[in-house]
Design a protein around this motif. Sequence first.
Motif, PDB file in Angstrom:
ATOM      1  N   ARG A 173       0.472  -1.703  -0.016  1.00  0.00           N
ATOM      2  CA  ARG A 173       0.338   0.078  -0.229  1.00  0.00           C
ATOM      3  C   ARG A 173       1.025   1.470  -0.104  1.00  0.00           C
ATOM      4  O   ARG A 173       0.896   1.450   0.724  1.00  0.00           O
TER       5      ARG A 173
ATOM      6  N   HIS B 164      -5.687   3.317  -3.605  1.00  0.00           N
ATOM      7  CA  HIS B 164      -6.844   3.355  -4.837  1.00  0.00           C
ATOM      8  C   HIS B 164      -7.451   4.212  -5.255  1.00  0.00           C
ATOM      9  O   HIS B 164      -8.209   3.672  -6.479  1.00  0.00           O
ATOM     10  N   THR B 165      -7.990   5.511  -4.218  1.00  0.00           N
ATOM     11  CA  THR B 165      -9.402   6.079  -4.555  1.00  0.00           C
ATOM     12  C   THR B 165      -8.225   7.337  -4.911  1.00  0.00           C
ATOM     13  O   THR B 165      -8.957   8.385  -5.206  1.00  0.00           O
TER      14      THR B 165
ATOM     15  N   ASN C  68     -10.901   1.764  -6.589  1.00  0.00           N
ATOM     16  CA  ASN C  68     -11.628   1.021  -6.346  1.00  0.00           C
ATOM     17  C   ASN C  68     -12.533   1.661  -4.885  1.00  0.00           C
ATOM     18  O   ASN C  68     -11.533   1.822  -3.912  1.00  0.00           O
TER      19      ASN C  68
ATOM     20  N   ASP D  11     -12.056   1.000  -0.877  1.00  0.00           N
ATOM     21  CA  ASP D  11     -10.685   0.671  -0.409  1.00  0.00           C
ATOM     22  C   ASP D  11     -11.321   1.426  -0.199  1.00  0.00           C
ATOM     23  O   ASP D  11      -9.925   1.799   1.561  1.00  0.00           O
TER      24      ASP D  11
ATOM     25  N   ASN E  43     -10.574   1.079   4.075  1.00  0.00           N
ATOM     26  CA  ASN E  43      -8.905   0.858   4.374  1.00  0.00           C
ATOM     27  C   ASN E  43      -8.214   2.052   4.784  1.00  0.00           C
ATOM     28  O   ASN E  43      -6.945   2.066   5.488  1.00  0.00           O
ATOM     29  N   GLN E  44      -8.322   3.204   4.772  1.00  0.00           N
ATOM     30  CA  GLN E  44      -7.767   4.000   4.511  1.00  0.00           C
ATOM     31  C   GLN E  44      -7.889   5.175   5.586  1.00  0.00           C
ATOM     32  O   GLN E  44      -6.693   5.489   6.271  1.00  0.00           O
TER      33      GLN E  44
ATOM     34  N   ASP F 279      -5.113   3.404   6.812  1.00  0.00           N
ATOM     35  CA  ASP F 279      -3.946   4.664   6.293  1.00  0.00           C
ATOM     36  C   ASP F 279      -3.536   5.200   6.634  1.00  0.00           C
ATOM     37  O   ASP F 279      -2.029   5.677   7.076  1.00  0.00           O
TER      38      ASP F 279
END
Length: 322
Positions: A73, A139-140, A147, A150, A153-154, A157
Amino acid sequence: MSRRPTPVLLATALLSVGLAGCSAAPAPTARPAAPPEPPKATTPAPRVPAGTAPGKTFAVGVRQVKLNRDGDRPLPVTVWYPARGGAGGGPERGADVADGRFPVVMFSHGLNGRPDDYAELLTRWAAGGFVVAAPTFPHTSRGADGNVLDVLNQPADVSYALDKVLALDGRAGDPLRGRLATDRVAAAGHSAGGVTTIGLFTAGRDERLDAGVVFAGTALGVGTAFAGAAAPQLFVHGEADEVVDYAAGKAVYDAVPWPKAMLSLPKGDHGRALLSDGAALRVVSDTTLEFLRWTLYGDAAARDRLPADAARGNLATLDDHL
């Protein structure tokens, strides 16, 4: 609202979002009826000690920090910071850091965006005495695979990036060594980045965060179960938002149990007040800057100035429960 709705529901809501910049806004929709006014918050806020924010405007420097979470990532982080030299002009790459210890603000961009899209706003925050760190999500961001799921998931992050940014304060030879107020941290974000920011106070609560600023956000996917120590929140939302309905943002705001305020722009769309509308951007940047001065420097005078900044030009209204 459930804490984690189905991926299909989240995708339906966010797939059409092109958040880096929006075209002209449609006619404003009717504003939903206001719920009964809650009492003023009684939780002491901010939780940082009382103090005074810098009275000067700083020059601004900018740098890049390359990060990668779990090896797959990549999270390059753009960092704007107070710099030495005369204020004004654009950020200078690699400029010397100003003397002092500065609070940190983590900023999350919207879907199909990049941190530089928000440079005008984030430079103003840095000039006011904050280190602003903005990851580019894998991914964004613009040019990635898009995606939307995703986004969930941020929040992790951002917490990972915050670990690494705060560690620069103790890293020998780093320009930010000894310049970060590591105990004074806020999160902010726009649209999908607003979802990310809300998640940092709900399902993915990061207890290091003292405050949040949510631009055009919704709780879809991350819920409204705000958790942990009280962290004041400022919501900013256009009533003519064509991507994230104003009522959706207001519903999240209403669920916040902590000191809070909501800056509403009756003619505001999804992104113009952050990206291109000069008068609205001034209102948004000044109001958010005073909020950050209050929550991260403990500056009560900044809190007192906030309503006047919000009212300038009759471009916005402020629901104030700070």
